[in-house]
Motif scaffolding. Sequence first.
Motif, PDB file in Angstrom:
ATOM      1  N   UNK A  17       0.821  -1.205   0.000  1.00  0.00           N
ATOM      2  CA  UNK A  17       0.000   0.000   0.000  1.00  0.00           C
ATOM      3  C   UNK A  17       0.859   1.260   0.000  1.00  0.00           C
ATOM      4  N   UNK A  18       0.254   2.430  -0.293  1.00  0.00           N
ATOM      5  CA  UNK A  18       1.019   3.682  -0.378  1.00  0.00           C
ATOM      6  C   UNK A  18       1.691   4.018   0.949  1.00  0.00           C
ATOM      7  N   UNK A  19       2.713   4.860   0.936  1.00  0.00           N
ATOM      8  CA  UNK A  19       3.388   5.272   2.176  1.00  0.00           C
ATOM      9  C   UNK A  19       2.403   5.960   3.121  1.00  0.00           C
ATOM     10  N   UNK A  20       2.645   5.784   4.411  1.00  0.00           N
ATOM     11  CA  UNK A  20       1.827   6.424   5.452  1.00  0.00           C
ATOM     12  C   UNK A  20       2.761   7.312   6.266  1.00  0.00           C
ATOM     13  N   UNK A  21       2.720   8.625   5.995  1.00  0.00           N
ATOM     14  CA  UNK A  21       3.678   9.540   6.608  1.00  0.00           C
ATOM     15  C   UNK A  21       3.043  10.554   7.551  1.00  0.00           C
ATOM     16  N   UNK A  22       1.747  10.763   7.435  1.00  0.00           N
ATOM     17  CA  UNK A  22       1.048  11.717   8.296  1.00  0.00           C
ATOM     18  C   UNK A  22      -0.395  11.235   8.483  1.00  0.00           C
ATOM     19  N   UNK A  23      -1.080  11.680   9.519  1.00  0.00           N
ATOM     20  CA  UNK A  23      -2.440  11.185   9.780  1.00  0.00           C
ATOM     21  C   UNK A  23      -3.384  11.343   8.585  1.00  0.00           C
ATOM     22  N   UNK A  24      -3.260  12.435   7.828  1.00  0.00           N
ATOM     23  CA  UNK A  24      -4.158  12.663   6.694  1.00  0.00           C
ATOM     24  C   UNK A  24      -4.060  11.568   5.634  1.00  0.00           C
ATOM     25  N   UNK A  25      -2.923  10.872   5.585  1.00  0.00           N
ATOM     26  CA  UNK A  25      -2.748   9.803   4.592  1.00  0.00           C
ATOM     27  C   UNK A  25      -3.696   8.636   4.840  1.00  0.00           C
ATOM     28  N   UNK A  41      -1.967  13.362  18.089  1.00  0.00           N
ATOM     29  CA  UNK A  41      -1.362  14.605  18.586  1.00  0.00           C
ATOM     30  C   UNK A  41       0.151  14.505  18.521  1.00  0.00           C
ATOM     31  N   UNK A  42       0.755  15.655  18.295  1.00  0.00           N
ATOM     32  CA  UNK A  42       2.211  15.779  18.289  1.00  0.00           C
ATOM     33  C   UNK A  42       2.506  17.129  18.922  1.00  0.00           C
ATOM     34  N   UNK A  43       2.753  17.104  20.238  1.00  0.00           N
ATOM     35  CA  UNK A  43       2.851  18.358  20.966  1.00  0.00           C
ATOM     36  C   UNK A  43       1.487  19.034  21.005  1.00  0.00           C
ATOM     37  N   UNK A  78       3.023   5.577  12.061  1.00  0.00           N
ATOM     38  CA  UNK A  78       3.058   6.950  12.585  1.00  0.00           C
ATOM     39  C   UNK A  78       3.532   6.979  14.047  1.00  0.00           C
ATOM     40  N   UNK A  79       4.695   6.415  14.346  1.00  0.00           N
ATOM     41  CA  UNK A  79       5.156   6.352  15.737  1.00  0.00           C
ATOM     42  C   UNK A  79       5.402   7.716  16.375  1.00  0.00           C
ATOM     43  N   UNK A  80       5.593   8.759  15.566  1.00  0.00           N
ATOM     44  CA  UNK A  80       5.819  10.102  16.111  1.00  0.00           C
ATOM     45  C   UNK A  80       4.521  10.803  16.500  1.00  0.00           C
ATOM     46  N   UNK A  81       3.395  10.184  16.132  1.00  0.00           N
ATOM     47  CA  UNK A  81       2.094  10.751  16.472  1.00  0.00           C
ATOM     48  C   UNK A  81       1.457   9.922  17.581  1.00  0.00           C
ATOM     49  N   UNK A  82       0.918  10.627  18.578  1.00  0.00           N
ATOM     50  CA  UNK A  82       0.359   9.959  19.756  1.00  0.00           C
ATOM     51  C   UNK A  82      -1.158   9.876  19.665  1.00  0.00           C
ATOM     52  N   UNK A  83      -1.699   8.695  19.922  1.00  0.00           N
ATOM     53  CA  UNK A  83      -3.148   8.517  20.009  1.00  0.00           C
ATOM     54  C   UNK A  83      -3.607   8.768  21.442  1.00  0.00           C
ATOM     55  N   UNK A  84      -4.914   8.896  21.641  1.00  0.00           N
ATOM     56  CA  UNK A  84      -5.441   9.113  22.987  1.00  0.00           C
ATOM     57  C   UNK A  84      -5.112   7.933  23.887  1.00  0.00           C
TER      58      UNK A  84
END
Length: 304
Positions: free
Chosen positions: A178-186, A208-210, A261-267
């Motif tokens: 599948x296509x790359x997943x680099x940000x939540x919008x992807x 969230x990221x900060x 997306x390890x740099x992005x935090x889920x709730x």
Amino acid sequence: MKDYNDLQSLRFFVSIVESGSLSAAARQLDLTTSALSQRLRQLETNLGVRLLDRSTRRIQLTEEGEVLFQRGSVLLKDFEELISDLRERSGQLVGALRIFGPLGFGRRYLAPIVAEFHSMHPDLDISLTLADRFSAHASDRFDLVIHIGELQESNWIVYPIAPNSRVLCAAPQYFQENPPLERPEDLTHHQCLVLRENDEDVTLWQFSQGDDVRRIRVTPSLSANDGEVVKQWALAGKGLIVRSEWDVALNLRSGSLVQALPDWKLQEADVVALAPHRVGMPLRLKTFVTFLQNKFKPTPPWRK
């Protein structure tokens, strides 16, 4: 009720109503159905009222039966609490302990902890109910509710049990195909698998990221009301899932699932225990909560 055993009669009647039938109640009470039916008829005779309508397959409460059940259930519970509280003053752990927990977490972690606690305190009567959906209407049936995730408005006392994060992940083969997943919008261009539970808005994923918070509405390609099913779909390469850390930690370590997306935090979805407000927490409940908390300290098993 004349010279009839009032308390025992009330217990029998409440058990019949809660079980839904005379035969089910008889099995629970270790009586024959005919013996229980006779006790019920005697109770009705002593009270001078009809309590149950037996004209249908299902037992149906009369108006008087509804009054006796509603008020009698409370009286029984208060009486049993009184006896247990008095005995616990001598240091004994006795009485009933009714626990509710989520199905998957309950099977893996809660059930063995309950069994160990009962081995230490065999005079306790412990009931464990596991389900993926908890009804607020059933709250008076439990002394303790184990909850994972966001808390709704509640007047229950909250006891922290263990930290638990949510993780976005998928099988390695999914990322290869599948296509790359680099940000939540992807995520709008990816296959997403959704678990339907507790009337939550499960298709709105928040990252969230900060101070940067992004809410993404995903369109699920597959959804189910069973967490294990959703995880098996992910393992088969069907798409991305958001699952609790306690559930997928071993898969992440083995590589059968890979975090996205390890740099992005889920709730967060911490594990807590909820107990109803009451005057004086029973010793058995206080002891079990402490025992449960200690089982996840200093580090919960999914982070070891």
